[in-house]
Enzyme design. Structure first.
Site, PDB file in Angstrom:
ATOM      1  N   TRP A   1      -7.412  81.932   7.821  1.00 24.83           N
ATOM      2  CA  TRP A   1      -6.882  80.671   8.345  1.00 24.83           C
ATOM      3  C   TRP A   1      -7.921  79.581   8.096  1.00 24.83           C
ATOM      4  O   TRP A   1      -9.108  79.794   8.335  1.00 24.83           O
ATOM      5  CB  TRP A   1      -6.590  80.749   9.855  1.00 24.83           C
ATOM      6  CG  TRP A   1      -6.253  79.386  10.358  1.00 24.83           C
ATOM      7  CD1 TRP A   1      -5.111  78.684  10.131  1.00 24.83           C
ATOM      8  CD2 TRP A   1      -7.120  78.496  11.080  1.00 24.83           C
ATOM      9  NE1 TRP A   1      -5.202  77.429  10.671  1.00 24.83           N
ATOM     10  CE2 TRP A   1      -6.418  77.293  11.269  1.00 24.83           C
ATOM     11  CE3 TRP A   1      -8.429  78.604  11.591  1.00 24.83           C
ATOM     12  CZ2 TRP A   1      -6.974  76.194  11.937  1.00 24.83           C
ATOM     13  CZ3 TRP A   1      -8.974  77.528  12.260  1.00 24.83           C
ATOM     14  CH2 TRP A   1      -8.241  76.337  12.435  1.00 24.83           C
TER      15      TRP A   1
ATOM     16  N   GLU B   1      -2.571  82.552   7.081  1.00 23.65           N
ATOM     17  CA  GLU B   1      -1.962  81.963   8.288  1.00 23.65           C
ATOM     18  C   GLU B   1      -1.754  80.460   8.114  1.00 23.65           C
ATOM     19  O   GLU B   1      -2.691  79.714   7.868  1.00 23.65           O
ATOM     20  CB  GLU B   1      -2.875  82.233   9.494  1.00 23.65           C
ATOM     21  CG  GLU B   1      -2.377  81.616  10.794  1.00 23.65           C
ATOM     22  CD  GLU B   1      -3.332  81.861  11.976  1.00 23.65           C
ATOM     23  OE1 GLU B   1      -4.424  82.434  11.777  1.00 23.65           O
ATOM     24  OE2 GLU B   1      -2.974  81.462  13.095  1.00 23.65           O
TER      25      GLU B   1
ATOM     26  N   LYS C   1      -0.137  76.554   9.342  1.00 24.73           N
ATOM     27  CA  LYS C   1      -0.190  75.734  10.550  1.00 24.73           C
ATOM     28  C   LYS C   1       0.514  74.410  10.287  1.00 24.73           C
ATOM     29  O   LYS C   1       0.614  73.981   9.136  1.00 24.73           O
ATOM     30  CB  LYS C   1      -1.660  75.492  10.894  1.00 24.73           C
ATOM     31  CG  LYS C   1      -1.896  74.859  12.224  1.00 24.73           C
ATOM     32  CD  LYS C   1      -3.332  75.087  12.676  1.00 24.73           C
ATOM     33  CE  LYS C   1      -3.603  74.358  13.969  1.00 24.73           C
ATOM     34  NZ  LYS C   1      -4.839  74.750  14.593  1.00 24.73           N
TER      35      LYS C   1
ATOM     36  N   ASP D   1       1.728  82.377  13.391  1.00 27.97           N
ATOM     37  CA  ASP D   1       1.173  82.123  14.722  1.00 27.97           C
ATOM     38  C   ASP D   1       2.231  81.359  15.506  1.00 27.97           C
ATOM     39  O   ASP D   1       2.743  80.337  15.039  1.00 27.97           O
ATOM     40  CB  ASP D   1      -0.127  81.316  14.585  1.00 27.97           C
ATOM     41  CG  ASP D   1      -0.817  81.056  15.917  1.00 27.97           C
ATOM     42  OD1 ASP D   1      -0.147  80.564  16.844  1.00 27.97           O
ATOM     43  OD2 ASP D   1      -2.031  81.318  16.029  1.00 27.97           O
TER      44      ASP D   1
ATOM     45  N   HIS E   1       2.157  77.549  15.808  1.00 30.96           N
ATOM     46  CA  HIS E   1       1.944  76.760  14.594  1.00 30.96           C
ATOM     47  C   HIS E   1       3.208  76.177  13.986  1.00 30.96           C
ATOM     48  O   HIS E   1       3.268  75.929  12.781  1.00 30.96           O
ATOM     49  CB  HIS E   1       1.207  77.595  13.547  1.00 30.96           C
ATOM     50  CG  HIS E   1      -0.220  77.847  13.921  1.00 30.96           C
ATOM     51  ND1 HIS E   1      -1.141  78.395  13.062  1.00 30.96           N
ATOM     52  CD2 HIS E   1      -0.888  77.599  15.080  1.00 30.96           C
ATOM     53  CE1 HIS E   1      -2.306  78.490  13.672  1.00 30.96           C
ATOM     54  NE2 HIS E   1      -2.174  78.023  14.895  1.00 30.96           N
TER      55      HIS E   1
ATOM     56  N   HIS F   1       0.395  86.192  15.131  1.00 28.03           N
ATOM     57  CA  HIS F   1      -0.537  85.788  16.173  1.00 28.03           C
ATOM     58  C   HIS F   1       0.342  85.342  17.323  1.00 28.03           C
ATOM     59  O   HIS F   1       0.924  84.260  17.268  1.00 28.03           O
ATOM     60  CB  HIS F   1      -1.410  84.605  15.738  1.00 28.03           C
ATOM     61  CG  HIS F   1      -2.693  85.023  15.092  1.00 28.03           C
ATOM     62  ND1 HIS F   1      -3.627  84.107  14.654  1.00 28.03           N
ATOM     63  CD2 HIS F   1      -3.200  86.250  14.827  1.00 28.03           C
ATOM     64  CE1 HIS F   1      -4.655  84.775  14.151  1.00 28.03           C
ATOM     65  NE2 HIS F   1      -4.423  86.063  14.237  1.00 28.03           N
TER      66      HIS F   1
ATOM     67  N   ASP G   1      -0.138  73.167  20.207  1.00 25.41           N
ATOM     68  CA  ASP G   1      -0.718  74.480  19.904  1.00 25.41           C
ATOM     69  C   ASP G   1      -1.875  74.765  20.859  1.00 25.41           C
ATOM     70  O   ASP G   1      -3.023  74.867  20.457  1.00 25.41           O
ATOM     71  CB  ASP G   1      -1.207  74.463  18.442  1.00 25.41           C
ATOM     72  CG  ASP G   1      -1.797  75.785  18.012  1.00 25.41           C
ATOM     73  OD1 ASP G   1      -1.432  76.820  18.589  1.00 25.41           O
ATOM     74  OD2 ASP G   1      -2.642  75.781  17.090  1.00 25.41           O
TER      75      ASP G   1
ATOM     76  N   ASP H   1      -2.641  77.332  22.808  1.00 24.41           N
ATOM     77  CA  ASP H   1      -3.182  78.685  22.928  1.00 24.41           C
ATOM     78  C   ASP H   1      -3.350  79.146  24.370  1.00 24.41           C
ATOM     79  O   ASP H   1      -4.384  79.693  24.736  1.00 24.41           O
ATOM     80  CB  ASP H   1      -4.496  78.810  22.137  1.00 24.41           C
ATOM     81  CG  ASP H   1      -4.253  78.747  20.638  1.00 24.41           C
ATOM     82  OD1 ASP H   1      -3.624  79.658  20.103  1.00 24.41           O
ATOM     83  OD2 ASP H   1      -4.678  77.761  19.992  1.00 24.41           O
TER      84      ASP H   1
ATOM     85  N   ASP I   1      -3.445  85.714  19.943  1.00 23.89           N
ATOM     86  CA  ASP I   1      -4.352  84.591  19.666  1.00 23.89           C
ATOM     87  C   ASP I   1      -4.180  83.536  20.753  1.00 23.89           C
ATOM     88  O   ASP I   1      -3.329  82.668  20.644  1.00 23.89           O
ATOM     89  CB  ASP I   1      -4.050  84.003  18.270  1.00 23.89           C
ATOM     90  CG  ASP I   1      -5.054  82.921  17.902  1.00 23.89           C
ATOM     91  OD1 ASP I   1      -6.068  82.786  18.605  1.00 23.89           O
ATOM     92  OD2 ASP I   1      -4.816  82.215  16.900  1.00 23.89           O
TER      93      ASP I   1
HETATM   94  C1  RNT Z   1      -6.021  78.295  14.664  1.00 26.59           C
HETATM   95  C2  RNT Z   1      -5.483  79.634  14.286  1.00 26.59           C
HETATM   96  C3  RNT Z   1      -6.492  80.719  14.150  1.00 26.59           C
HETATM   97  C4  RNT Z   1      -7.559  80.700  15.244  1.00 26.59           C
HETATM   98  C5  RNT Z   1      -8.457  81.917  15.256  1.00 26.59           C
HETATM   99  C6  RNT Z   1      -9.654  81.717  16.099  1.00 26.59           C
HETATM  100  O1  RNT Z   1      -5.045  77.380  14.920  1.00 26.59           O
HETATM  101  O2  RNT Z   1      -4.495  80.019  15.165  1.00 26.59           O
HETATM  102  O3  RNT Z   1      -5.872  81.935  14.066  1.00 26.59           O
HETATM  103  O4  RNT Z   1      -6.992  80.574  16.502  1.00 26.59           O
HETATM  104  O5  RNT Z   1      -8.756  82.278  13.989  1.00 26.59           O
HETATM  105 ZN    ZN Z   2      -3.750  82.022  14.985  1.00 23.97          ZN
END
Ligand code: RNT
Ligand code: ZN
Length: 417
Positions: A184, A225, A227, A258, A261, A285, A293, A295, A325
């Site tokens: 990523w 990955e 985004k 993810d 994302h 993720h 986003d 998290d 994640d």
């Molecule tokens: C960031 C991505 C990525 C990170 C990690 C720490 O937006 O989601 O995967 O969260 O690699």
């Molecule tokens: Zn991620």
């Protein structure tokens, strides 16, 4: 009523629908969740000259007790793992290398810098996954890495990614289960680009160079990955969904989706079936975006349940690689891992306890009344009784009793740091 008695009753209710609960439990036992190490230290890592977190991601909160050494992080992970039923995996980032106080540039990292992690994984029966770290570094300060206009900077990150794939291969060889090495990158622009193509062209070329190096797929699987935006890359992200979707398809790599994302009303659950039609494997993720986003810790919400259903009813438990994640520094970090991972497993269990084949048949017959009625009724079937039984059988605390253990660990360990 005891856990066993509740379970027996629940089992009967599910058996009426032809669901073999013992079989469900056996299935669930074999689904590994890749637990991200970075919840334990707010994505700090152990680099000698540690840099502030960058890359457009952010951790908020200052709950006491965060891990600041590899030993602490592993101890915290062990605590969390002891509260989570099943055998799982731990997902590492390059910044978690152990270099004995020496400065080792990321492009110079080698398997030996992860020997302690591998030995620990062996002792604990865990698989390991890996990520190159293309943020929190002076060479990422421009917000560009693999797509940077400067060739030297690109080369640095290309070499870091190649080395990372070899570290993944080492994990796979040592632990007897292939590592997922996920790339990523934060690359993007805050404001409207005047050229969207050129950075993407450079990213494509960089990836081609990274993947030109042979790494045995028996031991390492490559993922990319995408985004949609990050802090400071609101207007444009080089590695968008379309970019990586096409790249992965053409080059036989895994797409990693993810859940934070995508656009706010776009869901990953609705993508899984389409992805599975065109690729053998897919990676996730699982996170929880709140307005952005963000998290947040994964909760047992509708989207999580829908993701689990898509995996289960498409018979894809061995095709979808489930990773987590999220990072929250405003609550106990061991609890965060425990809550999020238990929820992922709960979601899978609840998806396995649905008469999925019958519901599919109803749809085929156009019987949407019964489809809706049953899907709603199953929401209040006694899945909690099976979950409690599963926890007990797997030797982990039942219901909220795990919280006592986290509280004790906080008193005895975390608050003394
Ligand atoms: C960031 C991505 C990525 C990170 C990690 C720490 O937006 O989601 O995967 O969260 O690699
Ligand atoms: Zn991620």
């Amino acid at each position: 009523m005891s856990i066993q008695e509740n379970y027996e009753l629940a089992k009967k209710a599910y058996e009426k629908w032809g669901i073999n609960v013992e079989e469900v439990i056996e299935k669930l036992k074999n689904v590994p969740i890749s637990i991200h190490c970075w919840q334990g230290d707010d994505i700090g890592g152990f680099e000698v000259n540690q840099k502030e977190l960058s890359g457009g991601i952010s951790v908020t909160g200052n709950y006491p007790g965060k891990a600041s050494t590899p030993e602490e992080l592993r101890a915290d992970l062990e605590k969390a793992l002891s509260l989570i039923p099943g055998k799982h995996r731990v997902n590492l980032h390059a910044i978690y290398a152990e270099t004995n106080g020496e400065v080792v540039e990321r492009d110079q990292l080698e398997p030996k810098h992860f020997e302690n992690w591998v030995n620990w994984a062996k002792e604990n029966g865990l698989g390991l996954d890996y990520n190159p770290t293309l943020f929190s570094h002076p060479k990422a300060d421009d917000g560009l890495t693999l797509s940077h206009p400067n060739e030297e900077i690109r080369e640095f990150w290309i070499n870091h990614c190649i080395g990372s794939r070899k570290i993944g291969e080492y994990f796979g060889k040592e632990l007897g289960t292939p590592a997922l090495t996920n790339i990523w990158i934060p690359d993007g622009y805050k404001d409207i680009p005047s050229d969207r193509l050129t950075p993407r062209k450079r990213l494509k070329e960089s990836l081609d160079k990274i993947f030109a190096v042979e790494v045995d797929e028996k031991y390492n699987l490559d993922a990319v990955e995408s985004k949609v935006f990050g802090i400071g890359s609101e207007s444009y992200v080089v590695g968008s969904h379309e970019f990586y979707l096409n790249y992965a398809m053409k080059n036989d790599k895994l797409c990693l989706l993810d859940t934070g994302h995508y656009h706010p009303t776009e869901t990953v659950s609705n993508k899984i079936s389409s992805m599975l039609l065109f690729s053998e494997k897919l990676a996730l993720h699982v996170s929880r975006p709140v307005r952005w986003d963000s998290d947040h810790v994964v909760i047992l919400d509708d989207e999580l349940k829908e993701i689990a259903l898509e995996i289960v009813r498409n018979d894809a438990l061995d095709r979808v690689i489930i990773g987590l994640d999220f990072f929250d520094a405003s609550i106990n970090r061991v609890a965060a891992w425990t809550i999020g991972t238990r929820n992922m497993i709960k979601a899978l269990l609840s998806a396995l306890l649905v008469p999925n084949e019958y519901l599919k048949q109803l749809q085929e017959e156009g019987n949407f009344t019964e489809r809706l009625a049953l899907m709603e009724e199953f929401k209040t079937y006694p899945f909690g009784a099976v979950w409690d039984y599963y926890c007990e059988k797997m030797g982990v605390p039942v219901r909220e009793s795990w919280l006592e253990e986290v509280k004790a660990y906080e008193q005895e360990v975390l608050l003394k740091r």
